[in-house]
Design an enzyme around this catalytic site. Structure first.
Site, PDB file in Angstrom:
ATOM      1  N   ASN A  98      77.262  34.669  47.294  1.00  0.00           N
ATOM      2  CA  ASN A  98      78.009  34.306  48.494  1.00  0.00           C
ATOM      3  C   ASN A  98      77.494  34.986  49.764  1.00  0.00           C
ATOM      4  O   ASN A  98      77.829  34.543  50.859  1.00  0.00           O
ATOM      5  CB  ASN A  98      79.486  34.662  48.267  1.00  0.00           C
ATOM      6  CG  ASN A  98      80.324  34.514  49.506  1.00  0.00           C
ATOM      7  OD1 ASN A  98      80.626  33.408  49.944  1.00  0.00           O
ATOM      8  ND2 ASN A  98      80.703  35.656  50.099  1.00  0.00           N
ATOM      9  N   SER A 150      76.629  25.221  52.843  1.00  0.00           N
ATOM     10  CA  SER A 150      77.216  24.913  54.144  1.00  0.00           C
ATOM     11  C   SER A 150      77.001  23.437  54.458  1.00  0.00           C
ATOM     12  O   SER A 150      75.990  22.849  54.046  1.00  0.00           O
ATOM     13  CB  SER A 150      76.570  25.753  55.245  1.00  0.00           C
ATOM     14  OG  SER A 150      76.985  25.330  56.534  1.00  0.00           O
ATOM     15  N   TYR A 163      69.390  28.644  60.064  1.00  0.00           N
ATOM     16  CA  TYR A 163      70.563  28.644  59.190  1.00  0.00           C
ATOM     17  C   TYR A 163      70.631  27.345  58.398  1.00  0.00           C
ATOM     18  O   TYR A 163      70.882  27.338  57.188  1.00  0.00           O
ATOM     19  CB  TYR A 163      71.827  28.831  60.020  1.00  0.00           C
ATOM     20  CG  TYR A 163      73.092  28.958  59.204  1.00  0.00           C
ATOM     21  CD1 TYR A 163      73.466  30.180  58.666  1.00  0.00           C
ATOM     22  CD2 TYR A 163      73.912  27.856  58.969  1.00  0.00           C
ATOM     23  CE1 TYR A 163      74.622  30.311  57.903  1.00  0.00           C
ATOM     24  CE2 TYR A 163      75.059  27.970  58.214  1.00  0.00           C
ATOM     25  CZ  TYR A 163      75.421  29.197  57.690  1.00  0.00           C
ATOM     26  OH  TYR A 163      76.567  29.318  56.927  1.00  0.00           O
ATOM     27  N   SER A 166      68.111  27.368  55.598  1.00  0.00           N
ATOM     28  CA  SER A 166      68.509  28.257  54.498  1.00  0.00           C
ATOM     29  C   SER A 166      69.564  27.596  53.626  1.00  0.00           C
ATOM     30  O   SER A 166      69.489  27.653  52.387  1.00  0.00           O
ATOM     31  CB  SER A 166      69.019  29.594  55.048  1.00  0.00           C
ATOM     32  OG  SER A 166      70.298  29.477  55.663  1.00  0.00           O
ATOM     33  N   LYS A 167      70.530  26.934  54.225  1.00  0.00           N
ATOM     34  CA  LYS A 167      71.611  26.332  53.445  1.00  0.00           C
ATOM     35  C   LYS A 167      71.175  25.009  52.794  1.00  0.00           C
ATOM     36  O   LYS A 167      71.701  24.644  51.737  1.00  0.00           O
ATOM     37  CB  LYS A 167      72.844  26.122  54.322  1.00  0.00           C
ATOM     38  CG  LYS A 167      73.501  27.440  54.760  1.00  0.00           C
ATOM     39  CD  LYS A 167      73.956  28.269  53.559  1.00  0.00           C
ATOM     40  CE  LYS A 167      74.747  29.497  53.987  1.00  0.00           C
ATOM     41  NZ  LYS A 167      75.259  30.275  52.834  1.00  0.00           N
TER      42      LYS A 167
END
Length: 284
Positions: A98, A150, A163, A166-167
């Site tokens: 997480n 996400s 970001y 990455s997700k």
């Protein structure tokens, strides 16, 4: 509704990014189920404070709450986390990868922030999956691996490209993990991709001192996580107080349509397609 067999009293949950936000809410929930909880995060001081909250909800108190400072971007830290948990408890029933960070940067901006975000958000989960999964398979017991993704890794809105990347990687990794686990004879491990909506966490507190009306509390995300795991769901797509699941579904379908219909990249934010997207969202 049946309960996922990994979520059983006496079993062990390992959570990274556990000192705040969704990770802390999950640690508290697992503790209330009678599970032993191992909390990993960067700072021992933050872990100590969070562990007291978790211990207060555990039927066994502090003795079933372990804390361990861990930088998930470092494979040696994650290996040490695994070895410590197995030496002390002998098993892992739930691995919740997480830990996450932001912001990163745009396509040609902030290369150092790019590396930091990718090393934590993507490599942190790769490290967790690579390090823990073989040991969890050897147990031969029901277990679960939860990776926090996400919506930005699916619809990829303009802004923080690092970001999003990455997700998006977390989504691809977790899908492949689920396939590989179900294709392994005798495997009793399930994989789950947690996809929160707007949630008031440590990251969002950098922008808001009070919870925005549209955001969920972390506890609401964990409520949905548990309910979805009990149903056997892989994709756990959370709404929030502004965005319904129906809207999320439309946004995801539109994003896929960019490829199928050969529209400009990220056409949802292209001025020439604003009216078409608005009409699509309404279902007309």
């Amino acid at each position: 509704m049946t309960t996922h067999p990994a979520l059983s009293p006496g079993r062990v949950a390992v959570i990274t990014g556990a000192a705040s936000g969704i990770g802390l809410a999950a640690a508290i929930r697992f503790a209330t189920l009678g599970m032993t909880v191992c909390m990993a995060d960067l700072a021992q001081s933050s872990l100590d404070k969070a562990a007291e909250e978790v211990a207060a909800k555990s039927p066994q108190g502090r003795q079933t709450v372990l804390t361990m400072p861990t930088d998930v971007s470092k494979i040696e830290d994650v290996t040490r986390l695994r070895d410590t948990v197995y030496q002390r408890f002998g098993e892992v029933a739930v691995l919740m990868n997480n830990a996450g960070t932001s912001p990163g940067g745009g396509p040609w901006e902030n290369i150092d922030a790019w590396r930091r975000v990718l090393e934590t958000n993507l490599w942190g989960i790769i490290n967790g999956v690579q390090t823990f999964t073989p040991h969890m398979l050897q147990q031969g017991t029901p277990a679960a691996i939860i990776n926090t993704g996400s919506k930005q890794g699916i619809t990829c809105p303009p802004g923080d490209t690092a970001y999003n990347v990455s997700k998006a990687g977390v989504k691809v990794l977790t899908e492949a993990l689920a396939h590989s686990l179900r294709s392994t004879e005798g495997c009793q491990i399930t994989a789950h991709l947690l996809i929160p909506g707007s949630t008031f966490t440590g990251m969002t507190r950098r922008r808001h001192t009070e919870k925005p009306a549209g955001a969920w509390w972390p506890e609401q995300v964990v409520d949905m996580l548990i309910e979805s795991m009990n149903r056997g769901d892989f994709y756990i797509l959370c709404p929030d107080n502004e965005v319904t699941q129906a809207i999320d579904h439309k946004r995801i379908l539109w994003a896929a349509g960019d490829i199928v219909e050969n529209r400009p990249a990220l056409s949802r934010w292209h001025p020439d397609y604003a009216a078409a997207f608005a009409q699509f969202l309404k279902g007309d």
